[in-house]
Design an enzyme around this catalytic site. Sequence first.
Site, PDB file in Angstrom:
ATOM      1  N   LYS A 198      12.430  -5.661 -14.616  1.00  0.00           N
ATOM      2  CA  LYS A 198      13.665  -6.226 -14.059  1.00  0.00           C
ATOM      3  C   LYS A 198      14.735  -6.224 -15.147  1.00  0.00           C
ATOM      4  O   LYS A 198      14.582  -6.894 -16.179  1.00  0.00           O
ATOM      5  CB  LYS A 198      13.418  -7.643 -13.556  1.00  0.00           C
ATOM      6  N   LYS A 251      13.655  -2.974 -10.772  1.00  0.00           N
ATOM      7  CA  LYS A 251      14.829  -3.591 -10.170  1.00  0.00           C
ATOM      8  C   LYS A 251      15.989  -3.580 -11.136  1.00  0.00           C
ATOM      9  O   LYS A 251      15.780  -3.947 -12.292  1.00  0.00           O
ATOM     10  CB  LYS A 251      14.462  -5.030  -9.810  1.00  0.00           C
TER      11      LYS A 251
HETATM   12  C1  PBG Z   1      16.093 -14.591  -9.364  1.00  0.00           C
HETATM   13  C2  PBG Z   1      16.423 -13.303  -8.709  1.00  0.00           C
HETATM   14  C3  PBG Z   1      17.602 -12.552  -8.789  1.00  0.00           C
HETATM   15  C4  PBG Z   1      17.456 -11.483  -7.880  1.00  0.00           C
HETATM   16  C5  PBG Z   1      16.196 -11.616  -7.310  1.00  0.00           C
HETATM   17  N1  PBG Z   1      15.562 -12.728  -7.851  1.00  0.00           N
HETATM   18  C6  PBG Z   1      18.862 -12.792  -9.511  1.00  0.00           C
HETATM   19  C7  PBG Z   1      18.920 -12.783 -10.971  1.00  0.00           C
HETATM   20  O1  PBG Z   1      17.965 -12.460 -11.673  1.00  0.00           O
HETATM   21  O2  PBG Z   1      19.979 -13.142 -11.451  1.00  0.00           O
HETATM   22  C8  PBG Z   1      18.496 -10.443  -7.581  1.00  0.00           C
HETATM   23  C9  PBG Z   1      18.396  -9.802  -6.245  1.00  0.00           C
HETATM   24  C10 PBG Z   1      19.623  -9.091  -5.787  1.00  0.00           C
HETATM   25  O3  PBG Z   1      20.624  -8.938  -6.502  1.00  0.00           O
HETATM   26  O4  PBG Z   1      19.598  -8.648  -4.631  1.00  0.00           O
HETATM   27  N2  PBG Z   1      15.579 -14.553 -10.627  1.00  0.00           N
END
Ligand code: PBG
Length: 326
Positions: A198, A251
């Site tokens: 991520k 992601k």
């Molecule tokens: C929470 C989380 C996030 C997303 C999924 N889980 C946001 C972040 O890390 O700031 C992002 C998903 C999206 O942008 O569609 N940790």
Amino acid sequence: MSFPAFRSRRLRRTEALRRLSQEVELSPRHLIAPLFVKEGIPEPVPIPSLPGQVQHTRSSLVEEVGELVELGVGGVILFGIPARKDAVGSGAWDDEGVVQRALRALRSEFGDRAVLMADLCLCEYTDHGHCGVLAEGPDTVDNDRTLELYGRIAASQARAGADVIAPSGVMDGQVAAIRRALDGAGFSQVVILSYAAKFASTFYGPFRDAAESAPRFGHRRAYQLAPANLRAALRRVEEELAEGADAVMVKPALPYLDVVRAVRERWQVPVAAYCVSGEYAMLHAAAQRGWLDLESAMMEVLLAIRRAGADWILTYFAKDAAWLLR
Ligand code: PBG
């Protein structure tokens, strides 16, 4: 012999030949719909930066999941927005919390016909908006104290009926801590889909509005991965698989298809790609201006993510795409 000998166009001449030659498939079962459920709202609240998406009430959520199941999507992943936040995010492991109550409602409505995933993070539940408890100093989040809380959240989400727990906080050791907590609470059958790769991305902007989870100060670059770093991402995937992740996620999706491909080639586990809020929002924004055809752009993007090697695609397009594919 005529020139050229190789004529690639032969296999593209008719629609039937093109269909025969298609290398990868996109089906509704590949799609996972992210859904937001908020405590204490009388009716669903539209999210302006995610056209067509809403913060659900428990009853509108049940209705939505019913339609998604009917369309044959692979699963849903829940994000909760609690009525109250605090410094440690205690709403996240409350058995009467917003996601736990939603999971129970969905499980009793759909039984095992729906794959129910729960995002596991603290950023929607902490008053400061970070993904764990705060530490002193520049590294803001205390990794090891956060792990203990992640274990509690996992057990609570499993008790409420989650099939899959998806930790998104990018803490080191999170998968091992969650696996231990799940097994200790009698949930050895619950799957862990880890957000192992991520990246610290600008494309999460609209999500943070939707989930009301933007950090009040600072940023997430001290825990989420650096966009330039493929090797660091693979190292993290390796580690989370060793800790017991059943499936791993990359992601965002489009800007990181090389990472999807690299993970696919190295490991024999399901690979998920999350086509995030900003990816959805930018296609909608261009389509609203008449600059792109939304439907064909959506299908091209989703097929490209499959081609890169994703088994599962988390996408706000899940319902629209499943509808077209039905
Ligand atoms: C929470 C989380 C996030 C997303 C999924 N889980 C946001 C972040 O890390 O700031 C992002 C998903 C999206 O942008 O569609 N940790």
